[in-house]
Design a protein around this motif. Sequence first.
Motif, short mmCIF file in Angstrom:
data_model
loop_
_atom_site.label_atom_id
_atom_site.label_comp_id
_atom_site.label_asym_id
_atom_site.label_seq_id
_atom_site.Cartn_x
_atom_site.Cartn_y
_atom_site.Cartn_z
N ILE A 149 0.84 -1.19 0.00
CA ILE A 149 0.00 0.00 0.00
C ILE A 149 0.89 1.26 0.00
O ILE A 149 0.51 2.30 -0.54
CB ILE A 149 -0.98 -0.07 1.20
CG1 ILE A 149 -2.36 0.40 0.78
CG2 ILE A 149 -0.47 0.66 2.40
CD1 ILE A 149 -3.47 -0.12 1.64
N GLN A 150 2.09 1.12 0.55
CA GLN A 150 3.03 2.24 0.52
C GLN A 150 3.51 2.48 -0.92
O GLN A 150 3.51 3.62 -1.39
CB GLN A 150 4.22 1.95 1.42
CG GLN A 150 5.23 3.08 1.43
CD GLN A 150 6.39 2.82 2.36
OE1 GLN A 150 6.67 1.69 2.74
NE2 GLN A 150 7.08 3.88 2.75
N GLN A 151 3.87 1.39 -1.60
CA GLN A 151 4.33 1.54 -2.99
C GLN A 151 3.20 2.05 -3.88
O GLN A 151 3.41 2.85 -4.78
CB GLN A 151 4.84 0.19 -3.50
CG GLN A 151 6.14 -0.24 -2.85
CD GLN A 151 6.43 -1.72 -3.05
OE1 GLN A 151 5.54 -2.54 -3.22
NE2 GLN A 151 7.71 -2.08 -3.01
N GLN A 152 1.98 1.54 -3.64
CA GLN A 152 0.85 1.84 -4.51
C GLN A 152 0.24 3.21 -4.23
O GLN A 152 -0.15 3.90 -5.14
CB GLN A 152 -0.20 0.74 -4.32
CG GLN A 152 -1.40 0.85 -5.22
CD GLN A 152 -1.38 -0.26 -6.26
OE1 GLN A 152 -0.34 -0.59 -6.81
NE2 GLN A 152 -2.52 -0.82 -6.52
N TYR A 153 0.13 3.57 -2.94
CA TYR A 153 -0.62 4.77 -2.58
C TYR A 153 0.16 5.75 -1.71
O TYR A 153 -0.39 6.77 -1.27
CB TYR A 153 -1.92 4.38 -1.87
CG TYR A 153 -2.85 3.66 -2.81
CD1 TYR A 153 -3.54 4.35 -3.80
CD2 TYR A 153 -3.01 2.28 -2.73
CE1 TYR A 153 -4.38 3.70 -4.69
CE2 TYR A 153 -3.85 1.61 -3.62
CZ TYR A 153 -4.52 2.32 -4.59
OH TYR A 153 -5.34 1.67 -5.47
N GLY A 154 1.42 5.45 -1.42
CA GLY A 154 2.23 6.39 -0.64
C GLY A 154 1.84 6.50 0.81
O GLY A 154 2.19 7.47 1.47
N ILE A 155 1.09 5.49 1.32
CA ILE A 155 0.74 5.49 2.74
C ILE A 155 1.81 4.72 3.49
O ILE A 155 2.05 3.55 3.21
CB ILE A 155 -0.64 4.83 2.95
CG1 ILE A 155 -1.73 5.65 2.26
CG2 ILE A 155 -0.93 4.65 4.44
CD1 ILE A 155 -3.08 4.98 2.22
N ALA A 156 2.46 5.38 4.45
CA ALA A 156 3.68 4.80 5.02
C ALA A 156 3.42 3.54 5.82
O ALA A 156 4.11 2.54 5.66
CB ALA A 156 4.38 5.85 5.89
N THR A 157 2.42 3.57 6.70
CA THR A 157 2.19 2.43 7.58
C THR A 157 0.70 2.18 7.73
O THR A 157 -0.10 3.11 7.68
CB THR A 157 2.76 2.68 9.00
OG1 THR A 157 2.14 3.87 9.50
CG2 THR A 157 4.27 2.83 8.98
N GLY A 158 0.33 0.92 7.94
CA GLY A 158 -1.09 0.62 8.11
C GLY A 158 -1.30 -0.69 8.81
O GLY A 158 -0.36 -1.46 9.03
N SER A 159 -2.56 -0.93 9.18
CA SER A 159 -2.87 -2.17 9.88
C SER A 159 -4.28 -2.64 9.54
O SER A 159 -5.12 -1.88 9.06
CB SER A 159 -2.70 -2.00 11.39
OG SER A 159 -3.30 -0.81 11.81
N VAL A 160 -4.50 -3.94 9.78
CA VAL A 160 -5.79 -4.58 9.53
C VAL A 160 -6.32 -5.16 10.83
O VAL A 160 -5.58 -5.82 11.57
CB VAL A 160 -5.63 -5.76 8.54
CG1 VAL A 160 -6.94 -6.53 8.40
CG2 VAL A 160 -5.18 -5.27 7.18
N ILE A 161 -7.60 -4.91 11.08
CA ILE A 161 -8.29 -5.52 12.23
C ILE A 161 -9.44 -6.33 11.67
O ILE A 161 -10.33 -5.78 11.00
CB ILE A 161 -8.81 -4.42 13.19
CG1 ILE A 161 -7.63 -3.61 13.74
CG2 ILE A 161 -9.64 -5.04 14.31
CD1 ILE A 161 -8.05 -2.32 14.43
N SER A 162 -9.43 -7.65 11.90
CA SER A 162 -10.47 -8.51 11.36
C SER A 162 -10.48 -9.83 12.10
O SER A 162 -9.44 -10.26 12.62
CB SER A 162 -10.23 -8.77 9.86
OG SER A 162 -11.18 -9.68 9.35
N ALA A 163 -11.64 -10.49 12.11
CA ALA A 163 -11.72 -11.85 12.65
C ALA A 163 -11.50 -12.89 11.56
O ALA A 163 -11.52 -14.08 11.83
CB ALA A 163 -13.09 -12.08 13.31
N VAL A 164 -11.29 -12.42 10.32
CA VAL A 164 -11.26 -13.34 9.17
C VAL A 164 -9.85 -13.44 8.61
O VAL A 164 -9.25 -12.44 8.23
CB VAL A 164 -12.24 -12.83 8.08
CG1 VAL A 164 -12.20 -13.72 6.86
CG2 VAL A 164 -13.66 -12.77 8.65
N ASP A 165 -9.34 -14.68 8.52
CA ASP A 165 -7.97 -14.91 8.06
C ASP A 165 -7.70 -14.34 6.67
O ASP A 165 -6.63 -13.79 6.42
CB ASP A 165 -7.67 -16.41 8.01
CG ASP A 165 -7.45 -16.99 9.39
OD1 ASP A 165 -7.34 -16.19 10.34
OD2 ASP A 165 -7.40 -18.22 9.50
#
Length: 406
Positions: free
Chosen positions: A237-253
């Motif tokens: 997502i950094q390469q694609q959209y220039g967003i440096a850091t991110g995270s996912v919260i989910s109960a689904v693998d």
Amino acid sequence: MSAPMKYLVILADGLADHPIAELNGLTPVMAANTPHIDALCAMSGTGLLNTVPASLHPGSEVANMTVMGYDAEKYYNGRGVLEAAAMGVELDKDDLAFRCNLISIKDDKILNHSAGHISNEEAHILIDALNAEFATDRVRFYPGVSYRHLLVIKNANGLIECTPPHDVPGSAVADVMPSDASGQNKEILNIVTDLIERSQKFLANHPVNIKRAQAGKATANSIWPWSPGYRPQMPTIQQQYGIATGSVISAVDLIHGIGRYAGLQSIQVEGATGLFDTNYAGKAQAAIDALETTDYVYLHIEAPDEAGHEGNVKLKIQTLEDIDQKVVKPVLEKIVNGKNNVTIAFLPDHPTPCALRTHTRDAIPFMIYRPNEKGDQVNEYNEQSVKQGCYGTLNGVEFMQTLVKK
Ligand SMILES: [Zn+2]
């Protein structure tokens, strides 16, 4: 210089629906009492979004990949590779990964796709035993959760066609075995067919199954590999959209798997079940906390989709009211009403209409709130109202491009 913009995507899986007669022609989100979702809507721009390319099935993995800003036609490569990523199994580029169910077969027909929702403990004994019996330097099973496991074949090339077992309960096994339409992949087909057949002989007499049969439970008497693919070559997502850091919260693998390839951190929240009893408030708080240290948070909530699959209108409304009270309300209080630099999107991945009990590929309603910007004229969030929204109808990656536009 002002602080960089951050992004919160609240994904209510399967939220969108059709008008329902018992709700006097309203959809669940119209009928639900959702003052906070509507308050956010009043401050947001709205529109419709097509999340499922015509060539792909309307699965959550496809639609969520789209919402995260990836062209699913280019990068979707089966469930196996996403689950491998979620399980932390590193794949080489010529590793062919399959989702591998433990299933029940009776009288040469598929009885169920889940071996009666076999426990983790029993399943792990069986997967270990399958490895002891069948693993080679090319073939290995990896244990997952309940009936959901992984099969990896190394040094592979080409693909075969496999049938998702949940689509064919009652079918004769012989009619739904893997196949090779191209005729180019006989070697892979032979490995997989042979594993399925030998697994049936081996599992039939395994003590775990003898015990399950004695207890009147469905036995895990076959493996069922499906959704094969190779590791996707996704930019982060950094390469694609220039967003440096991110995270996912989910109960689904699967959602964590997409996140891994996108370069996002996985955050596990205690009590996140993927069902109506999930820890909504804990997930919302985890998202709010994560925004302190990262620039993009993907908060995925499975519950409305499960209610849709059950065809349970009342339960679906309940899940939407819970999302309103326990997720959107704290987001309004702690982010929107504070001095903030967080752009917020709220949307489902696809509709899961209660009447159909499965996903459709219809466009879904979305809203985007931007701090210090006024919303459009749409003040209530639902499938109909957003047709008057400022964004019109977007397709695929246009959503993420719109979300991050400066
Ligand atoms: Zn979904």
